[in-house]
Scaffold this active site. Structure first.
Site, short mmCIF file in Angstrom:
data_model
loop_
_atom_site.label_atom_id
_atom_site.label_comp_id
_atom_site.label_asym_id
_atom_site.label_seq_id
_atom_site.Cartn_x
_atom_site.Cartn_y
_atom_site.Cartn_z
N ASP A 53 0.82 -1.22 0.00
CA ASP A 53 0.00 0.00 0.00
C ASP A 53 0.86 1.27 0.00
OD1 ASP A 53 0.83 -0.73 2.56
OD2 ASP A 53 -1.15 -0.59 3.48
C1 LIG Z 1 10.32 13.24 16.66
C2 LIG Z 1 9.09 12.78 16.11
C3 LIG Z 1 8.30 13.67 15.24
C4 LIG Z 1 7.45 13.01 14.21
C5 LIG Z 1 6.57 11.98 14.71
C6 LIG Z 1 5.92 11.22 13.64
C7 LIG Z 1 5.23 10.05 14.18
C8 LIG Z 1 4.32 9.38 13.22
C9 LIG Z 1 4.98 8.73 12.12
C10 LIG Z 1 4.45 7.75 11.40
C11 LIG Z 1 3.22 7.10 11.70
C12 LIG Z 1 2.36 6.96 10.50
C13 LIG Z 1 1.11 6.30 10.88
C14 LIG Z 1 0.18 6.18 9.73
C15 LIG Z 1 -0.59 4.93 9.81
C16 LIG Z 1 0.18 3.75 9.42
C17 LIG Z 1 -0.55 2.47 9.57
C18 LIG Z 1 0.32 1.41 8.96
O1 LIG Z 1 1.33 1.12 9.53
N1 LIG Z 1 -0.06 0.90 7.80
C19 LIG Z 1 0.77 -0.04 7.07
C20 LIG Z 1 -0.02 -1.30 6.74
O2 LIG Z 1 -1.11 -1.05 5.95
C21 LIG Z 1 1.26 0.65 5.81
O3 LIG Z 1 1.98 -0.22 5.03
C22 LIG Z 1 2.10 1.84 6.22
C23 LIG Z 1 1.89 3.03 5.78
C24 LIG Z 1 2.52 4.29 6.30
C25 LIG Z 1 3.95 4.34 6.62
C26 LIG Z 1 4.35 5.74 6.96
C27 LIG Z 1 5.77 5.90 7.21
C28 LIG Z 1 6.31 7.27 6.95
C29 LIG Z 1 5.98 8.27 7.98
C30 LIG Z 1 6.92 9.39 7.92
C31 LIG Z 1 6.73 10.31 9.06
C32 LIG Z 1 7.40 11.62 8.86
C33 LIG Z 1 7.04 12.58 9.92
C34 LIG Z 1 7.28 13.96 9.52
C35 LIG Z 1 6.72 14.92 10.49
C36 LIG Z 1 6.67 16.29 10.04
O1 LIG Z 2 -2.51 -14.37 2.78
C1 LIG Z 2 -3.28 -13.41 2.64
C2 LIG Z 2 -3.42 -12.41 3.62
C3 LIG Z 2 -4.34 -11.41 3.43
N1 LIG Z 2 -5.07 -11.35 2.30
C4 LIG Z 2 -6.06 -10.29 2.11
O2 LIG Z 2 -5.48 -9.04 2.41
C5 LIG Z 2 -6.44 -8.20 3.02
C6 LIG Z 2 -5.87 -7.61 4.32
O3 LIG Z 2 -5.58 -8.65 5.21
P1 LIG Z 2 -5.66 -8.50 6.79
O4 LIG Z 2 -7.00 -8.01 7.13
O5 LIG Z 2 -5.18 -9.77 7.37
O6 LIG Z 2 -4.51 -7.48 7.11
P2 LIG Z 2 -4.46 -5.92 7.44
O7 LIG Z 2 -5.79 -5.29 7.58
O8 LIG Z 2 -3.53 -5.76 8.53
O9 LIG Z 2 -3.87 -5.42 6.07
C7 LIG Z 2 -3.21 -4.18 5.96
O10 LIG Z 2 -1.83 -4.32 6.23
C8 LIG Z 2 -1.00 -4.89 5.30
C9 LIG Z 2 -1.18 -4.24 3.95
O11 LIG Z 2 -0.43 -4.94 3.00
C10 LIG Z 2 -2.62 -4.21 3.56
O12 LIG Z 2 -2.80 -3.58 2.33
C11 LIG Z 2 -3.41 -3.55 4.58
O13 LIG Z 2 -4.76 -3.54 4.22
C12 LIG Z 2 -7.70 -9.04 3.25
O14 LIG Z 2 -8.66 -8.72 2.29
C13 LIG Z 2 -7.21 -10.45 3.10
O15 LIG Z 2 -8.20 -11.32 2.62
C14 LIG Z 2 -4.93 -12.30 1.29
O16 LIG Z 2 -5.59 -12.23 0.26
N2 LIG Z 2 -4.03 -13.31 1.49
#
Ligand SMILES: CCCCCCCC/C=C\CCCCCCCC(=O)N[C@@H](CO)[C@H](O)/C=C/CCCCCCCCCCCCC
Ligand SMILES: O=c1ccn([C@@H]2O[C@H](COP(=O)(O)OP(=O)(O)O[C@H]3OC[C@@H](O)[C@H](O)[C@H]3O)[C@@H](O)[C@H]2O)c(=O)[nH]1
Length: 410
Positions: A246
């Protein structure tokens, strides 16, 4: 003057003072997340759909990767059969032929014969990410230029697809929904309250503020994008080497000059199973993904935590202004809580389905356990996702681990 002549005047007191200034600035800066998120959330979320719609609306292919059945799957999937949108197709992707999800989808297809929906079974192994492998068979046969990835546990309101398409202006490549949870009728207990409080407070604050700043933090549980642009970036298969597909997909759009934005309506997660440990494991898994692909987050995230930041702020205020650190800490905690509550109200946009007391308990539990979740994510690069185990490499690339005791030594 040599190096030591410069260094000698730096006493312990100077270092302490310097550190206090640093932590106090950090403490001040982190309030901007609350303020920014409050303004952006109020401005961006729950906007009314315009009364006058464009003459023609583009078709959308909706990919639903399914794995297994839970108590809410039928209800969640049914919401996609009754969308208020003229042209769309539903592509249910099911990897395993014995998966009972097939039966659920079949009964819905029978119930709604006029909806363009079909099952694609078997997936296609193009890399490590199992969600991408599962979706490939659907992705390859999408009829429309716009496609949407929509996880199995998402429930959609009838107007949400329309809202997302309307947000897709000419310069926007991807529209995603900010994760939240639906109001559950069959209360799953504390874990569902905890999940809602997490997605409605700290997660919403970070997600909204970073989006307002244009920082990529896309979670792909419900996102719509232009297929031709993704094809330029190598297609869906190009992202199968990552587990956090994502984030990397959104980055590919940004790198090509396209905007990535959030839509008006939050994604309503509605998983039929739930437990506190399951919720925490998911956050640990997500933390590991973030730390692998953005190593600076290993430091930034713990320091941005409410309690850690409060302790740093209280200590620095005591050093700099000679005031009571304890009093400072409690005022910090109370203000942080109240601002989190305001963000929650914006995300919820309606009456709460649990009491304020339950909100307070869930919020406190979340804040106290948060640092342990981050530390757990720091110490291991092994990720368990559904039935599979993976090892994350620097930069977010992942490799699948074969079952066997030696593979799991960290
Ligand atoms: C000294 C600290 C100051 C800054 C604090 C920043 C703290 C927050 C940073 C990141 C948290 C992002 C949370 C968003 C939700 C993510 C949920 C998630 O993990 N989803 C994953 C699975 O679906 C997905 O693959 C990840 C997506 C997002 C990754 C984001 C990483 C980059 C964040 C960069 C932060 C820069 C901060 C700049 C502040 C001005
Ligand atoms: O082995 C797998 C695992 C998961 N999936 C599908 O992937 C989707 C997300 O799975 P889950 O609900 O387990 O996971 P999450 O909600 O944590 O996913 C999240 O985090 C990881 C990212 O890669 C995803 O895009 C995000 O939605 C579901 O629709 C599930 O059916 C597969 O098709 N195969």
């Amino acid at each position: 003057m040599d190096f030591y002549d410069y260094v000698r005047p730096i006493t312990g007191d100077t270092i302490l003072f310097g550190l206090a200034i640093f932590f106090f600035c950090l403490w001040t800066f982190l309030w901007s997340f609350h303020i920014g998120a409050l303004f952006y959330g109020k401005y961006k979320l729950y906007r009314k759909i315009p009364a006058v719609l464009p003459d023609s609306l583009p078709g959308v292919s909706i990919l639903k990767p399914l794995t297994g059945v839970d108590a809410h799957l039928y209800d969640n999937l049914e919401t996609y059969f009754v969308l208020n949108y003229p042209t769309y197709e539903l592509l249910f992707c099911i990897q395993d032929e014995s998966d009972p999800a097939q039966m659920v989808v079949r009964s819905l297809i029978e119930k709604y014969p006029k909806v363009d929906a079909r099952i694609l079974q078997g997936g296609k192994k193009v890399g490590i990410n199992p969600k991408i492998n599962n979706m490939m068979s659907g992705y390859e046969v999408c009829k429309y230029d716009l496609f949407m990835i929509s996880d199995c546990n998402i429930k959609m309101k009838p107007d949400t697809l329309l809202d997302m398409v309307l947000h897709l202006k000419d310069d926007v490549g991807e529209i995603h929904q900010i994760p939240f949870t639906c109001d559950r009728e069959d209360r799953l207990g504390f874990s569902s309250i905890l999940e809602k409080v997490y997605f409605g407070t700290v997660h919403a604050k970070q997600y909204l503020f970073l989006n307002a700043l244009g920082v990529n933090c896309t979670t792909g549980m419900s996102s719509m994008m232009r297929k031709n642009v993704l094809e330029e970036a190598g297609g869906l298969k190009a992202f199968a080497k990552y587990l956090a597909e994502d984030y990397f997909i959104a980055q590919a759009f940004l790198d090509r000059g396209w905007k990535v934005q959030i839509s008006s309506f939050p994604a309503l997660q509605n998983a039929g199973t739930g437990s506190v440990s399951g919720f925490q494991n998911r956050l640990v898994r997500w933390g590991k993904l973030r730390f692998a692909m953005c190593p600076a987050n290993r430091i930034m995230e713990p320091f941005s935590d409410c309690l850690v930041n409060g302790i740093n702020g209280a200590w620095s205020a005591a050093v700099l202004f000679n005031i009571s650190g304890l009093a400072f800490f409690f005022v910090h905690l109370l203000t942080w809580f109240l601002l989190d509550y305001l963000i929650f109200l914006i995300m919820q946009n309606g009456p709460m389905t649990f009491s304020k007391f339950e909100f307070v308990v869930a919020w406190m539990f979340r804040e106290i356990t948060s640092i342990f979740i981050l530390l757990k994510a720091e110490v291991s690069t092994v990720v368990q996702w559904r039935a599979k185990k993976f090892r994350l490499r620097y930069g977010g690339v992942v490799e699948e681990m074969r079952e066997g005791p030696k593979q799991f030594v960290l």
